[in-house]
Write a protein that holds these residues in place. Structure first.
Motif, PDB file in Angstrom:
ATOM      1  N   UNK A 181       0.831  -1.190   0.000  1.00 35.62           N
ATOM      2  CA  UNK A 181       0.000   0.000   0.000  1.00 35.62           C
ATOM      3  C   UNK A 181       0.875   1.254   0.000  1.00 35.62           C
ATOM      4  N   UNK A 182       0.701   2.116  -0.993  1.00 38.83           N
ATOM      5  CA  UNK A 182       1.460   3.355  -1.080  1.00 38.83           C
ATOM      6  C   UNK A 182       0.766   4.438  -0.258  1.00 38.83           C
ATOM      7  N   UNK A 183       1.464   4.951   0.735  1.00 35.63           N
ATOM      8  CA  UNK A 183       0.912   5.972   1.625  1.00 35.63           C
ATOM      9  C   UNK A 183       1.555   7.323   1.333  1.00 35.63           C
ATOM     10  N   UNK A 184       0.724   8.352   1.223  1.00 29.78           N
ATOM     11  CA  UNK A 184       1.267   9.699   1.121  1.00 29.78           C
ATOM     12  C   UNK A 184       1.678  10.149   2.520  1.00 29.78           C
ATOM     13  N   UNK A 185       2.768  10.875   2.622  1.00 32.63           N
ATOM     14  CA  UNK A 185       3.219  11.274   3.942  1.00 32.63           C
ATOM     15  C   UNK A 185       4.086  12.517   3.929  1.00 32.63           C
ATOM     16  N   UNK A 186       4.367  12.999   5.148  1.00 34.02           N
ATOM     17  CA  UNK A 186       5.267  14.143   5.304  1.00 34.02           C
ATOM     18  C   UNK A 186       5.739  14.187   6.751  1.00 34.02           C
ATOM     19  N   UNK A 187       6.760  15.012   6.989  1.00 36.78           N
ATOM     20  CA  UNK A 187       7.285  15.197   8.339  1.00 36.78           C
ATOM     21  C   UNK A 187       6.505  16.329   9.009  1.00 36.78           C
ATOM     22  N   UNK A 188       5.723  16.055  10.051  1.00 37.62           N
ATOM     23  CA  UNK A 188       4.931  17.110  10.675  1.00 37.62           C
ATOM     24  C   UNK A 188       5.784  18.232  11.264  1.00 37.62           C
ATOM     25  N   UNK A 189       7.055  17.929  11.522  1.00 39.18           N
ATOM     26  CA  UNK A 189       7.963  18.965  12.021  1.00 39.18           C
ATOM     27  C   UNK A 189       8.146  20.089  11.013  1.00 39.18           C
ATOM     28  N   UNK A 190       7.779  19.824   9.738  1.00 39.82           N
ATOM     29  CA  UNK A 190       8.007  20.804   8.679  1.00 39.82           C
ATOM     30  C   UNK A 190       6.744  21.510   8.210  1.00 39.82           C
ATOM     31  N   UNK A 191       5.627  21.287   8.890  1.00 35.99           N
ATOM     32  CA  UNK A 191       4.393  21.945   8.443  1.00 35.99           C
ATOM     33  C   UNK A 191       4.539  23.468   8.477  1.00 35.99           C
ATOM     34  N   UNK A 192       5.377  23.961   9.371  1.00 31.31           N
ATOM     35  CA  UNK A 192       5.588  25.402   9.473  1.00 31.31           C
ATOM     36  C   UNK A 192       6.190  26.013   8.221  1.00 31.31           C
ATOM     37  N   UNK A 231      -1.037  21.333  -0.136  1.00 29.51           N
ATOM     38  CA  UNK A 231      -1.070  19.930   0.261  1.00 29.51           C
ATOM     39  C   UNK A 231       0.364  19.466   0.539  1.00 29.51           C
ATOM     40  N   UNK A 232       0.604  19.070   1.781  1.00 30.00           N
ATOM     41  CA  UNK A 232       1.953  18.695   2.202  1.00 30.00           C
ATOM     42  C   UNK A 232       2.229  17.217   1.922  1.00 30.00           C
ATOM     43  N   UNK A 233       2.109  16.834   0.673  1.00 31.72           N
ATOM     44  CA  UNK A 233       2.390  15.451   0.272  1.00 31.72           C
ATOM     45  C   UNK A 233       3.832  15.404  -0.203  1.00 31.72           C
ATOM     46  N   UNK A 234       4.723  14.932   0.659  1.00 28.69           N
ATOM     47  CA  UNK A 234       6.155  15.013   0.381  1.00 28.69           C
ATOM     48  C   UNK A 234       6.782  13.684  -0.016  1.00 28.69           C
ATOM     49  N   UNK A 235       6.076  12.597   0.179  1.00 25.17           N
ATOM     50  CA  UNK A 235       6.607  11.299  -0.227  1.00 25.17           C
ATOM     51  C   UNK A 235       5.454  10.315  -0.359  1.00 25.17           C
ATOM     52  N   UNK A 236       5.699   9.262  -1.102  1.00 25.26           N
ATOM     53  CA  UNK A 236       4.739   8.166  -1.241  1.00 25.26           C
ATOM     54  C   UNK A 236       5.520   6.878  -1.070  1.00 25.26           C
ATOM     55  N   UNK A 274      -6.778   3.193   2.922  1.00 22.75           N
ATOM     56  CA  UNK A 274      -6.558   1.981   2.141  1.00 22.75           C
ATOM     57  C   UNK A 274      -7.325   2.004   0.824  1.00 22.75           C
ATOM     58  N   UNK A 275      -8.577   2.440   0.870  1.00 19.07           N
ATOM     59  CA  UNK A 275      -9.430   2.351  -0.315  1.00 19.07           C
ATOM     60  C   UNK A 275      -9.987   3.695  -0.789  1.00 19.07           C
ATOM     61  N   UNK A 276      -9.651   4.770  -0.072  1.00 17.26           N
ATOM     62  CA  UNK A 276     -10.174   6.073  -0.454  1.00 17.26           C
ATOM     63  C   UNK A 276      -9.330   6.752  -1.509  1.00 17.26           C
ATOM     64  N   UNK A 277      -9.688   7.993  -1.795  1.00 16.50           N
ATOM     65  CA  UNK A 277      -8.993   8.765  -2.823  1.00 16.50           C
ATOM     66  C   UNK A 277      -7.850   9.528  -2.179  1.00 16.50           C
ATOM     67  N   UNK A 278      -6.679   9.432  -2.771  1.00 20.71           N
ATOM     68  CA  UNK A 278      -5.530  10.180  -2.280  1.00 20.71           C
ATOM     69  C   UNK A 278      -4.841  10.891  -3.440  1.00 20.71           C
ATOM     70  N   UNK A 279      -4.178  11.978  -3.144  1.00 20.86           N
ATOM     71  CA  UNK A 279      -3.411  12.706  -4.149  1.00 20.86           C
ATOM     72  C   UNK A 279      -2.011  12.085  -4.208  1.00 20.86           C
ATOM     73  N   UNK A 280      -1.638  11.452  -5.335  1.00 26.45           N
ATOM     74  CA  UNK A 280      -0.362  10.746  -5.395  1.00 26.45           C
ATOM     75  C   UNK A 280       0.812  11.614  -5.830  1.00 26.45           C
ATOM     76  N   UNK A 281       0.611  12.895  -5.947  1.00 27.16           N
ATOM     77  CA  UNK A 281       1.612  13.776  -6.549  1.00 27.16           C
ATOM     78  C   UNK A 281       2.437  14.467  -5.458  1.00 27.16           C
ATOM     79  N   UNK A 282       3.769  14.441  -5.585  1.00 27.91           N
ATOM     80  CA  UNK A 282       4.637  15.041  -4.575  1.00 27.91           C
ATOM     81  C   UNK A 282       5.442  16.228  -5.091  1.00 27.91           C
ATOM     82  N   UNK A 283       5.485  16.418  -6.401  1.00 27.34           N
ATOM     83  CA  UNK A 283       6.346  17.464  -6.959  1.00 27.34           C
ATOM     84  C   UNK A 283       5.958  18.851  -6.478  1.00 27.34           C
TER      85      UNK A 283
END
Length: 306
Positions: A185-196, A215-220, A269-278
């Motif tokens: 399962x590919x999960x979108x994620x980011x470091x919460x320390x960097x939300x600032x 959208x803070x999508x920094x990795x998948x 797991x089954x919902x809609x996610x934004x897969x783009x990190x650029x």
């Protein structure tokens, strides 16, 4: 030009603390950072004060306790926390309290003529996947739009730091970790320390970001890939528990999680996610991929000892 006054709610939390740090990095000539806290005498509050942050003592359930501190503010970071009020089963109660607190901040800011509000939002999975702690955030987004309040929305992705709290056990010289998703399962994620870093973009130029989303999508990455990244950095064997879809939907696995987490994981797991990190990396080139977070997180070495 006088520095902008930014009021940060949840200043002692992960997101609020990150927002404050990145604003402080720009210097006092750019931003005057204020933080709302329940107690100005707590150790965390005193440490923030030593960094140059001005404190407002206030209770999110009582807008009158902090409203005067919003006078003259240029922007407000709003993020009442659902999880503070959730006991494992009371999602409706926790969500209602979170909505009331966020609305209280927004209404108080409007009374004090704060020109812009920056809100920490969450994904809308829609009617197919109702997720209470996301749905409460959606209600606030709708409220901001309905009342015509100038605002920007910052959407944190799945926290990399969740890896630190997943159930784990040691077997000989390796760790077995229960990621709550199947191996691939590919999960979108980011470091919460960097939300600032992302919020700071809004504070620097609120007009440019008015009505817009970040959208803070920094990795998948999958559980297998994340386990491999930890091994590569620490040299400690970390294996996934190889959760299958069948096991995920079993009553036995569901019983191991608070209701809200299971609902949330099911939507991921089954919902809609934004897969783009650029986009996130273009907005903040210093944003960490998961492997970067691993390399910059000493707590991992404590969590997964050799």
């Amino acid at each position: 030009m006088a520095p902008k006054k930014i009021v940060v709610f949840g200043i002692t939390g992960v997101q609020g603390g990150s927002v404050a740090r990145y604003l402080l990095d720009d210097g006092p000539e750019k931003f005057e950072v204020w933080g709302v806290t329940r107690s100005k005498t707590s150790a965390k509050a005193k440490a923030l004060e030593q960094q140059g942050i001005k404190l407002i003592e206030g209770d999110l359930d009582k807008p009158e306790s902090y409203e005067a501190g919003l006078a003259g503010a240029d922007n407000v970071w709003v993020n009442a926390d659902f999880w503070l009020y959730y006991d494992g089963h009371n999602a409706d109660v926790a969500g209602a309290r979170e909505v009331a607190q966020n609305k209280g901040v927004i209404d108080a800011a409007r009374r004090q003529k704060v020109p812009h509000i920056t809100f920490s939002a969450l994904a809308n999975f829609g009617d197919k996947f109702p997720v209470p702690h996301c749905d409460s955030k959606v209600k606030i987004v709708e409220y901001l739009k309905d009342i015509g309040q100038n605002h920007a929305l910052v959407y944190p992705a799945w926290y990399f730091t969740n890896v630190l709290i997943f159930p784990r056990r040691r077997e000989g010289d390796k760790w077995i970790v229960q990621w709550p998703f199947p191996d691939d399962k590919k999960m979108t994620g980011f470091a919460p320390e960097q939300v600032g870093a992302f919020a700071r973009l809004v504070f620097r130029d609120p007009e440019a970001w008015n009505g817009k989303e970040i959208h803070c999508v920094c990795d998948i990455g999958s559980p297998l890939e994340q386990a491999a990244a930890i091994f590569e950095h620490l040299g400690v064997t970390v294996e996934v528990e190889h959760l299958t879809r069948e096991r995920f939907f079993s009553p036995e696995f569901k019983a191991t999680l608070p209701d809200e987490l299971f609902i949330n994981y099911k939507a991921i797991l089954d919902g809609i996610e934004d897969p783009e990190t650029d986009t996130a990396h273009a907005l903040y080139p210093g944003a960490w991929y998961f492997k970067d977070w691993v390399a910059n997180t000493p707590a991992l070495a404590t969590t997964f000892t050799k």
